[in-house]
Scaffold this motif. Structure first.
Motif, PDB file in Angstrom:
ATOM      1  N   HIS A 181       2.726  -6.239   4.416  1.00  0.00           N
ATOM      2  CA  HIS A 181       1.722  -5.684   5.330  1.00  0.00           C
ATOM      3  C   HIS A 181       1.069  -4.405   4.809  1.00  0.00           C
ATOM      4  CE1 HIS A 181       3.344  -8.657   8.000  1.00  0.00           C
ATOM      5  NE2 HIS A 181       2.557  -8.289   8.988  1.00  0.00           N
ATOM      6  N   THR A 182       1.394  -4.003   3.600  1.00  0.00           N
ATOM      7  CA  THR A 182       0.832  -2.770   3.052  1.00  0.00           C
ATOM      8  C   THR A 182      -0.326  -3.111   2.124  1.00  0.00           C
ATOM      9  OG1 THR A 182       2.934  -1.635   3.250  1.00  0.00           O
ATOM     10  CG2 THR A 182       1.357  -0.716   1.676  1.00  0.00           C
ATOM     11  N   ALA A 183      -1.493  -2.527   2.425  1.00  0.00           N
ATOM     12  CA  ALA A 183      -2.696  -2.840   1.648  1.00  0.00           C
ATOM     13  C   ALA A 183      -2.780  -1.929   0.436  1.00  0.00           C
ATOM     14  CB  ALA A 183      -3.936  -2.680   2.526  1.00  0.00           C
ATOM     15  N   GLU A 184      -2.991  -2.542  -0.728  1.00  0.00           N
ATOM     16  CA  GLU A 184      -3.120  -1.805  -1.989  1.00  0.00           C
ATOM     17  C   GLU A 184      -4.312  -2.375  -2.740  1.00  0.00           C
ATOM     18  OE1 GLU A 184       1.751  -1.812  -2.526  1.00  0.00           O
ATOM     19  OE2 GLU A 184       0.504  -2.576  -4.136  1.00  0.00           O
ATOM     20  N   ILE A 185      -4.646  -1.730  -3.841  1.00  0.00           N
ATOM     21  CA  ILE A 185      -5.781  -2.219  -4.612  1.00  0.00           C
ATOM     22  C   ILE A 185      -5.330  -3.344  -5.546  1.00  0.00           C
ATOM     23  CG2 ILE A 185      -7.543  -1.605  -6.305  1.00  0.00           C
ATOM     24  CD1 ILE A 185      -7.560   1.166  -5.006  1.00  0.00           C
ATOM     25  N   VAL A 186      -6.026  -4.448  -5.454  1.00  0.00           N
ATOM     26  CA  VAL A 186      -5.687  -5.620  -6.260  1.00  0.00           C
ATOM     27  C   VAL A 186      -6.919  -6.057  -7.039  1.00  0.00           C
ATOM     28  CG1 VAL A 186      -4.926  -8.032  -6.204  1.00  0.00           C
ATOM     29  CG2 VAL A 186      -3.968  -6.390  -4.579  1.00  0.00           C
ATOM     30  N   GLU A 187      -6.721  -6.290  -8.308  1.00  0.00           N
ATOM     31  CA  GLU A 187      -7.800  -6.862  -9.102  1.00  0.00           C
ATOM     32  C   GLU A 187      -7.688  -8.381  -9.022  1.00  0.00           C
ATOM     33  OE1 GLU A 187      -7.527  -6.291 -13.327  1.00  0.00           O
ATOM     34  OE2 GLU A 187      -9.291  -7.528 -13.657  1.00  0.00           O
TER      35      GLU A 187
ATOM     36  N   VAL B  16      -4.606   1.369  12.362  1.00  0.00           N
ATOM     37  CA  VAL B  16      -4.450   0.560  11.151  1.00  0.00           C
ATOM     38  C   VAL B  16      -5.824   0.272  10.544  1.00  0.00           C
ATOM     39  CG1 VAL B  16      -3.587  -1.618  10.212  1.00  0.00           C
ATOM     40  CG2 VAL B  16      -2.344  -0.488  12.058  1.00  0.00           C
ATOM     41  N   THR B  17      -6.790  -0.040  11.421  1.00  0.00           N
ATOM     42  CA  THR B  17      -8.145  -0.311  10.931  1.00  0.00           C
ATOM     43  C   THR B  17      -8.710   0.919  10.237  1.00  0.00           C
ATOM     44  OG1 THR B  17      -8.416  -1.761  12.823  1.00  0.00           O
ATOM     45  CG2 THR B  17     -10.418  -1.182  11.627  1.00  0.00           C
ATOM     46  N   ALA B  18      -8.519   2.080  10.850  1.00  0.00           N
ATOM     47  CA  ALA B  18      -9.025   3.313  10.240  1.00  0.00           C
ATOM     48  C   ALA B  18      -8.420   3.519   8.862  1.00  0.00           C
ATOM     49  CB  ALA B  18      -8.714   4.510  11.144  1.00  0.00           C
ATOM     50  N   ALA B  19      -7.111   3.305   8.751  1.00  0.00           N
ATOM     51  CA  ALA B  19      -6.449   3.510   7.456  1.00  0.00           C
ATOM     52  C   ALA B  19      -7.003   2.546   6.414  1.00  0.00           C
ATOM     53  CB  ALA B  19      -4.940   3.329   7.606  1.00  0.00           C
ATOM     54  N   ARG B  20      -7.240   1.327   6.820  1.00  0.00           N
ATOM     55  CA  ARG B  20      -7.773   0.343   5.866  1.00  0.00           C
ATOM     56  C   ARG B  20      -9.196   0.679   5.445  1.00  0.00           C
ATOM     57  NH1 ARG B  20      -5.398  -5.509   5.273  1.00  0.00           N
ATOM     58  NH2 ARG B  20      -7.042  -5.603   3.717  1.00  0.00           N
ATOM     59  N   VAL B  21     -10.012   1.090   6.415  1.00  0.00           N
ATOM     60  CA  VAL B  21     -11.395   1.458   6.094  1.00  0.00           C
ATOM     61  C   VAL B  21     -11.397   2.627   5.101  1.00  0.00           C
ATOM     62  CG1 VAL B  21     -13.442   2.586   7.052  1.00  0.00           C
ATOM     63  CG2 VAL B  21     -12.460   0.580   8.201  1.00  0.00           C
ATOM     64  N   LEU B  22     -10.549   3.617   5.374  1.00  0.00           N
ATOM     65  CA  LEU B  22     -10.511   4.797   4.502  1.00  0.00           C
ATOM     66  C   LEU B  22      -9.951   4.455   3.120  1.00  0.00           C
ATOM     67  CD1 LEU B  22      -9.357   7.227   7.283  1.00  0.00           C
ATOM     68  CD2 LEU B  22     -11.499   7.469   5.986  1.00  0.00           C
ATOM     69  N   ALA B  23      -8.939   3.593   3.086  1.00  0.00           N
ATOM     70  CA  ALA B  23      -8.376   3.208   1.781  1.00  0.00           C
ATOM     71  C   ALA B  23      -9.418   2.445   0.966  1.00  0.00           C
ATOM     72  CB  ALA B  23      -7.120   2.356   1.981  1.00  0.00           C
ATOM     73  N   GLN B  29     -14.674   4.672  -4.376  1.00  0.00           N
ATOM     74  CA  GLN B  29     -14.981   5.891  -5.125  1.00  0.00           C
ATOM     75  C   GLN B  29     -14.087   6.061  -6.342  1.00  0.00           C
ATOM     76  OE1 GLN B  29     -16.739   8.428  -1.418  1.00  0.00           O
ATOM     77  NE2 GLN B  29     -16.006   9.464  -3.226  1.00  0.00           N
ATOM     78  N   GLY B  30     -13.397   4.998  -6.723  1.00  0.00           N
ATOM     79  CA  GLY B  30     -12.621   5.039  -7.960  1.00  0.00           C
ATOM     80  C   GLY B  30     -11.186   5.477  -7.805  1.00  0.00           C
ATOM     81  N   TYR B  31     -10.750   5.676  -6.575  1.00  0.00           N
ATOM     82  CA  TYR B  31      -9.371   6.118  -6.362  1.00  0.00           C
ATOM     83  C   TYR B  31      -8.436   4.941  -6.175  1.00  0.00           C
ATOM     84  CZ  TYR B  31     -10.850  10.931  -5.956  1.00  0.00           C
ATOM     85  OH  TYR B  31     -11.342  12.170  -6.229  1.00  0.00           O
ATOM     86  N   TYR B  32      -7.142   5.206  -6.330  1.00  0.00           N
ATOM     87  CA  TYR B  32      -6.113   4.274  -5.893  1.00  0.00           C
ATOM     88  C   TYR B  32      -5.793   4.617  -4.448  1.00  0.00           C
ATOM     89  CZ  TYR B  32      -5.541   2.913 -10.724  1.00  0.00           C
ATOM     90  OH  TYR B  32      -5.763   2.427 -11.979  1.00  0.00           O
ATOM     91  N   SER B  33      -5.486   3.615  -3.663  1.00  0.00           N
ATOM     92  CA  SER B  33      -5.227   3.902  -2.249  1.00  0.00           C
ATOM     93  C   SER B  33      -4.268   2.878  -1.667  1.00  0.00           C
ATOM     94  CB  SER B  33      -6.543   3.912  -1.476  1.00  0.00           C
ATOM     95  OG  SER B  33      -7.210   2.683  -1.669  1.00  0.00           O
ATOM     96  N   GLN B  34      -3.735   3.230  -0.536  1.00  0.00           N
ATOM     97  CA  GLN B  34      -2.741   2.375   0.112  1.00  0.00           C
ATOM     98  C   GLN B  34      -2.804   2.621   1.613  1.00  0.00           C
ATOM     99  OE1 GLN B  34       1.482   3.665   0.328  1.00  0.00           O
ATOM    100  NE2 GLN B  34       1.835   2.111  -1.230  1.00  0.00           N
ATOM    101  N   ALA B  35      -2.829   1.554   2.407  1.00  0.00           N
ATOM    102  CA  ALA B  35      -2.796   1.672   3.862  1.00  0.00           C
ATOM    103  C   ALA B  35      -1.593   0.902   4.377  1.00  0.00           C
ATOM    104  CB  ALA B  35      -4.077   1.106   4.466  1.00  0.00           C
ATOM    105  N   MET B  36      -0.749   1.594   5.118  1.00  0.00           N
ATOM    106  CA  MET B  36       0.524   0.981   5.504  1.00  0.00           C
ATOM    107  C   MET B  36       0.769   1.180   6.995  1.00  0.00           C
ATOM    108  SD  MET B  36       4.073   1.636   3.482  1.00  0.00           S
ATOM    109  CE  MET B  36       4.563   3.192   4.145  1.00  0.00           C
ATOM    110  N   PRO B  37       0.854   0.092   7.742  1.00  0.00           N
ATOM    111  CA  PRO B  37       1.156   0.258   9.171  1.00  0.00           C
ATOM    112  C   PRO B  37       2.619   0.591   9.392  1.00  0.00           C
ATOM    113  CG  PRO B  37       0.899  -2.072   8.633  1.00  0.00           C
ATOM    114  CD  PRO B  37       0.694  -1.306   7.361  1.00  0.00           C
ATOM    115  N   GLN B  38       2.918   1.146  10.539  1.00  0.00           N
ATOM    116  CA  GLN B  38       4.332   1.301  10.895  1.00  0.00           C
ATOM    117  C   GLN B  38       4.808  -0.057  11.358  1.00  0.00           C
ATOM    118  OE1 GLN B  38       5.388   4.469  13.715  1.00  0.00           O
ATOM    119  NE2 GLN B  38       6.814   3.011  14.589  1.00  0.00           N
ATOM    120  N   PHE B  39       5.987  -0.438  10.933  1.00  0.00           N
ATOM    121  CA  PHE B  39       6.421  -1.792  11.198  1.00  0.00           C
ATOM    122  C   PHE B  39       7.311  -1.842  12.409  1.00  0.00           C
ATOM    123  CE2 PHE B  39       6.488  -0.906   6.563  1.00  0.00           C
ATOM    124  CZ  PHE B  39       5.163  -1.240   6.377  1.00  0.00           C
TER     125      PHE B  39
END
Ligand code: SF4
Ligand code: SF4
Lengths: 371, 171, 82
Positions: A181-187, B16-23, B29-39
């Motif tokens: 459930h954790t979204a990461e960057i995937v190519e 969760v939507t906000a975190a995904r939009v921001l990630a 913009q060239g960054y690595y990012s991760q959005a993780m909900p509380q489970f």
């Protein structure tokens, strides 16, 4: 604010959970038949695939079944007829399909299954550990464990390619929630799989008996052949690794070259452990990690090359020991073994840092539980 | 540099939507990012955390964020039990806390843009606008991210996000 | 890869002629049999077939278990000692 960090690679970059990444990889693999029963935390994989089938994005038969046992039975039957097949499950779902897992492996049929690795009750728990997927060890499956959404994507494609060459089903493990459930960057790599191939197929009109009652040494011979071929699948895994990412084959060696201390682990929580290893390295401690990308075939060769101080951190137990601890020790390696993170208990960088520090200081018991 | 953000919100408010939009915006913009909900069991109205990580290097850690750099609070009634140096609040006025505080009336913006569902204002749009501003994410990246993540809902959401991005105040 | 343990030739009577096990022989009365097919489905050996006036049994493989008699609603099958 701008960075160039994620610009490497030629494929499209997307923010995906490991569940979504697996669904995208399956779409590229173009399976003929998908059968699954929903279970947390795997459900989003097959929900996504069902959407793709519904919208016409993916030309496959999606068979809705009433149980995981039937899901595996359906893909067993479809694979027998030569279909490329996929299913996904978790925890109690895997337990429920367990019998059919043996049938498909014993029938030497290629198949791919994703397992969002989760605790098995009781007590009731929907969170991550490796208890479920470890139960597949004896059934005769190839068992891979990804660390990231990218690797989940790559390993799923590799699974089809390997399974269809060696005629052994392939399970791709991802940690529940922290990966699923954790979204990461995937190519999304521009991969293409070869045509489906398999040792035999049974088509309408053929007169043949499949898996008839075996007499004499036939069953023993079949089990032996499967064991040998499972061991030999290592070569195919190593060979195809480069085509779907490039991770090092059965294992990933992280800062191991000059290491005096080695940590052996598998799965999504290895990332936090690597960050802890970096902290200790900054302090001058020569520590590294052997990440087991595969549990079957077990990476015996790489394990035997480890330095003398070995700590195995397990997320599933057998009796008082960790399962990987036991497997590693069975290769003739002296190990310290810690069982941790059962039932999704969060193990973060600080926890790993303290644990590895204790290991390096020689203060760990032979077997410990991080409670 | 790694930036860790924890979003405090209630189930259904769009954390969760906000975190995904921001990630996704950070990714663009060239960054690595991760959005993780509380489970855990998802229950409308119950307090949940969502985690967002942004970095210029690959992000390997997947454990929960224990010491966030930034805390974004979708509901003022949620207690801020963190020592984060920056707090982003959904609130018409600032509150007295030691952290540097950004505040925006996200509820009012959401309601005015018709972003309400089953008794709760959906705050993902204005709050992602607010957080994007604090994270220095460009508005164009936010817009594109909303189109990727929200599809046809993006248009209206982006208007609310843009407004919050522009009117956010700080102490 | 050796597939012989998995695939085998589909031959009739690969396990031998089970008719030699029989102590009681099922006899079908063509007067009573309505050809409902119930016994065909239930016969564990799969050796009952539809005939002209009634069902017919392949006695090379009928092992004399009597299941067909039990499931026949017409009481059309009688078990007689061999
Ligand atoms: S069950 Fe009885 S009536 Fe029906 S087909 Fe068989 S013998 Fe005839
Ligand atoms: S006696 Fe048994 S084996 Fe013989 S025909 Fe009847 S059911 Fe079949």
């Amino acid at each position: 604010m701008r960075a160039e960090g994620n610009r490497n690679g030629s494929g499209v970059k997307r923010l995906l959970t490991s569940n979504e990444a697996i669904a995208e990889a399956v779409k590229i693999a173009k399976p003929d038949v998908i059968a699954a029963y929903p279970i947390t935390p795997q459900s989003p994989i097959v929900e996504k695939l069902a959407e793709m089938v519904e919208s016409g994005e993916l030309d496959a038969s999606f068979v809705r079944v009433e149980s995981e046992h039937s899901a595996m039975a359906v893909i067993h039957g479809a694979a027998t007829a030569g279909a490329r097949v996929f299913t996904a499950t978790s925890s109690h779902g895997l337990a429920y399909m367990f019998e059919m897992c043996w049938w498909i492996a014993g029938s030497r049929l290629p198949a791919v299954m994703a397992v969002a690795t989760r605790s098995i009750g009781a007590p009731w728990n929907i969170h991550g550990d490796h208890t479920d997927i470890m139960s597949l060890r004896d059934a005769g499956w190839i068992i891979g464990m990804a660390e990231s959404a990218q690797e989940a994507f790559d390993m799923t494609l590799q699974a089809f390619a390997v399974s269809e060459v060696v005629n052994i089903p392939f399970a791709v493990g991802i940690d529940a929630f922290t990966m699923s459930h954790t979204a990461e960057i995937v190519e999304i790599r521009n991969a293409k799989l070869p045509e489906r191939r398999q040792a035999y197929r049974i088509l309408p009109g053929m007169e043949v008996a499949v898996n008839a009652v075996t007499m004499g040494e036939a069953r023993m011979k079949a089990r032996y052949d499967l064991a040998i071929d499972l061991e030999k699948s290592a070569e195919v895994i190593e060979r195809t690794d480069g085509e779907f990412g490039s991770y090092g084959g059965l294992v990933e060696k992280y800062r191991l070259e000059d290491a005096e201390y080695a940590v052996v682990m598998a799965g999504g929580w290895c990332g936090d452990a690597k960050d802890a290893i970096d902290m200790l390295r900054d302090e001058g401690v020569r520590i590294g990690m052997l990440r087991l990308r595969f549990i079957r075939p077990f990476p015996e060769k790489a394990v035997k090359e480890l330095p003398s101080e070995v700590l195995v951190v397990d997320r599933a137990n057998t009796g008082i020991k960790g399962i990987l601890g036991m497997e590693t020790a069975a290769c003739g390696v002296e190990v310290k073994n810690v069982v941790a993170g059962i039932g999704g208990l969060d193990v973060g960088i600080d926890d790993f840092y303290r644990l590895f520090g204790k290991f390096v200081d020689g203060k760990l018991e032979k077997v410990e539980w991080l409670i | 540099m790694l930036t860790e953000v924890t979003i405090y919100c209630r189930g259904g408010q769009g954390g969760v939507t906000a975190a995904r939009v921001l990630a996704t915006a950070a990714m663009l913009q060239g960054y690595y990012s991760q959005a993780m909900p509380q489970f855990g069991p998802e229950r409308r109205g119950a307090r949940v955390n969502t985690y967002l990580r942004i970095s210029d290097r690959p992000i390997r850690r997947r454990s929960v964020i224990k010491n966030p750099d930034i805390v974004a609070v979708f509901d003022r009634k949620i207690e801020i039990d963190s020592e984060a140096s920056v707090v982003i609040l959904n609130s018409p006025e600032p509150v007295q806390i030691p952290s540097r505080t950004y505040y925006v009336n996200a509820t009012e913006i959401a309601e005015r843009h018709g972003l309400v569902n089953a008794g709760w204002a959906i705050l993902s749009a204005p709050m992602s606008g607010a957080i994007a501003r604090v994270l220095d994410i460009e508005i164009s990246a936010l817009k594109e991210a909303m189109h990727i993540e929200l599809g046809e809902r993006a248009e209206r959401s982006f208007k609310a996000a843009k407004e919050a991005y522009e009117v956010i105040k700080w102490t | 890869m050796d597939l012989s343990p998995i695939l085998s030739e589909a031959t009739v009577a690969s396990a031998g002629e089970t008719g030699s096990w029989r102590n009681y022989r099922p006899l079908v009365s063509s007067e009573l049999c309505s050809k409902c097919g119930n016994c065909i489905v239930y016969c564990p050996e799969g050796v009952i077939f539809e005939g002209v006036d009634s069902v017919e049994i392949d006695y090379r493989f009928c092992k004399g278990c009597g299941v067909c008699r039990e499931v026949c609603g017409q009481k059309a099958i009688e078990m007689v000692p061999e």
